[in-house]
Design a protein around this motif. Structure first.
Motif, short mmCIF file in Angstrom:
data_model
loop_
_atom_site.label_atom_id
_atom_site.label_comp_id
_atom_site.label_asym_id
_atom_site.label_seq_id
_atom_site.Cartn_x
_atom_site.Cartn_y
_atom_site.Cartn_z
N ILE A 64 -2.21 -1.75 -1.47
CA ILE A 64 -1.37 -1.79 -2.76
C ILE A 64 -0.08 -0.13 -2.18
CG2 ILE A 64 -0.54 -1.21 -5.05
CD1 ILE A 64 -2.58 -2.87 -5.57
N ARG A 65 -0.99 0.76 -2.25
CA ARG A 65 -0.50 1.97 -1.60
C ARG A 65 0.29 2.06 -0.16
NH1 ARG A 65 -5.60 4.87 -2.60
NH2 ARG A 65 -5.41 5.50 -4.81
N ALA A 66 -0.62 1.07 0.75
CA ALA A 66 0.18 0.91 2.07
C ALA A 66 1.59 0.00 1.96
CB ALA A 66 -0.61 0.24 1.97
N ARG A 67 1.62 -0.53 0.65
CA ARG A 67 2.89 -1.30 0.69
C ARG A 67 4.14 -0.79 0.22
NH1 ARG A 67 -0.14 -5.58 -1.27
NH2 ARG A 67 -0.95 -6.82 0.85
N LEU A 68 3.73 -0.15 -0.78
CA LEU A 68 4.55 1.06 -1.75
C LEU A 68 4.97 1.62 -0.82
CD1 LEU A 68 2.82 1.23 -4.90
CD2 LEU A 68 5.48 0.81 -4.33
N TRP A 69 4.36 2.83 0.28
CA TRP A 69 4.81 3.53 0.85
C TRP A 69 6.21 3.58 2.30
CZ3 TRP A 69 5.21 8.65 1.37
CH2 TRP A 69 3.58 9.48 1.62
N GLU A 70 5.61 1.69 2.79
CA GLU A 70 6.30 1.15 3.45
C GLU A 70 7.76 0.76 2.68
OE1 GLU A 70 4.76 -2.64 4.30
OE2 GLU A 70 3.17 -1.83 5.84
N ALA A 71 7.54 0.52 1.84
CA ALA A 71 9.31 0.44 0.66
C ALA A 71 9.99 1.59 0.53
CB ALA A 71 8.78 -0.10 -0.86
N MET A 72 9.28 2.79 0.61
CA MET A 72 9.92 3.58 -0.02
C MET A 72 10.50 4.00 1.52
SD MET A 72 7.25 6.44 -1.52
CE MET A 72 5.56 6.21 -1.35
#
Lengths: 111, 111
Positions: free
Chosen positions: B94-102
């Motif tokens: 979940i965090r990885a996807r958020l980082w990607e989206a930032m």
DNA sequence: TTGTATATATACATTATTGTAAGAAATAAG
DNA sequence: CTTATTTCTTACAATAATGTATATATACAA
């Protein structure tokens, strides 16, 4: 672990705020995060979390315009402070190093 | 965010347990984590966190041997359950996807 | 000018997480 | 067999994080 950092929920909200940029206000954050977590969240919980994070210096906010669609109260747009970015980055780095140090089977998929 | 997951501290301890493998007991976890966080931690806080995580099904434990050096009580060696691994992985994703989206500026260093 | 949709605000309550301190157990050394 | 050392145990305490419910504000539409 003295100086308060971010709770798990707060960290997710913070990241979502960054992702959403100018669209980072209560309801939109709720929708985005519910989708990502695949789980229902209450608007109230998010609104209060946002307020608290603002008090703690992780977020700032400003008024946005009202919804064009139908009407409604003006939005409060949040954005992350430099301090928040720093804390996020630190947490990321520490976790990343731990993942690197873990015996395999975990270093698979994503990032 | 209903079903309790892991607090920030607990997550770090859990990862450290995995990293240390057969050496994962109280004092060693303390040393390792203090070094990684660059911050003092109390043994008590760690011991109690370990117990609680065991109760919640994130860890199991068994007796190890005493220290060879000088003496001392036997060590209690912890290891992560499959459930713990799963939860860790989910949080990571979940965090990885958020980082990607930032928006950039965050996608730099490490992993 | 009333209804309705969209949002925020806030007081209160609950639960979870983290921390402390004192002590008990086990073991090797002397 | 006494002591120093290492480590765990436990009861208690404090703080922080999260959740709920209700009220309030705003604006468009009919």
């Amino acid at each position: 672990m003295k100086k308060t950092r971010l709770g798990e929920f707060q960290e997710l909200i913070l990241m979502t705020v960054i992702v959403l940029k100018e669209k980072a206000y209560g309801n939109e954050i709720q929708r985005e995060l519910e989708e990502r977590l695949n789980e229902r969240l209450s608007v109230g919980a998010i609104q209060t979390a946002l307020k608290r994070m603002e008090e703690k210096g992780f977020l700032t906010s400003k008024w946005g315009e009202a919804t064009q669609k139908r009407g409604g109260k003006r939005k409060r747009i949040y954005s992350a402070t430099p301090y928040a970015h720093q804390v996020l980055q630190e947490m990321k780095d520490i976790r990343a190093r731990l993942w690197e140090a873990m015996p395999q089977l975990h270093t698979n998929n994503l990032q």
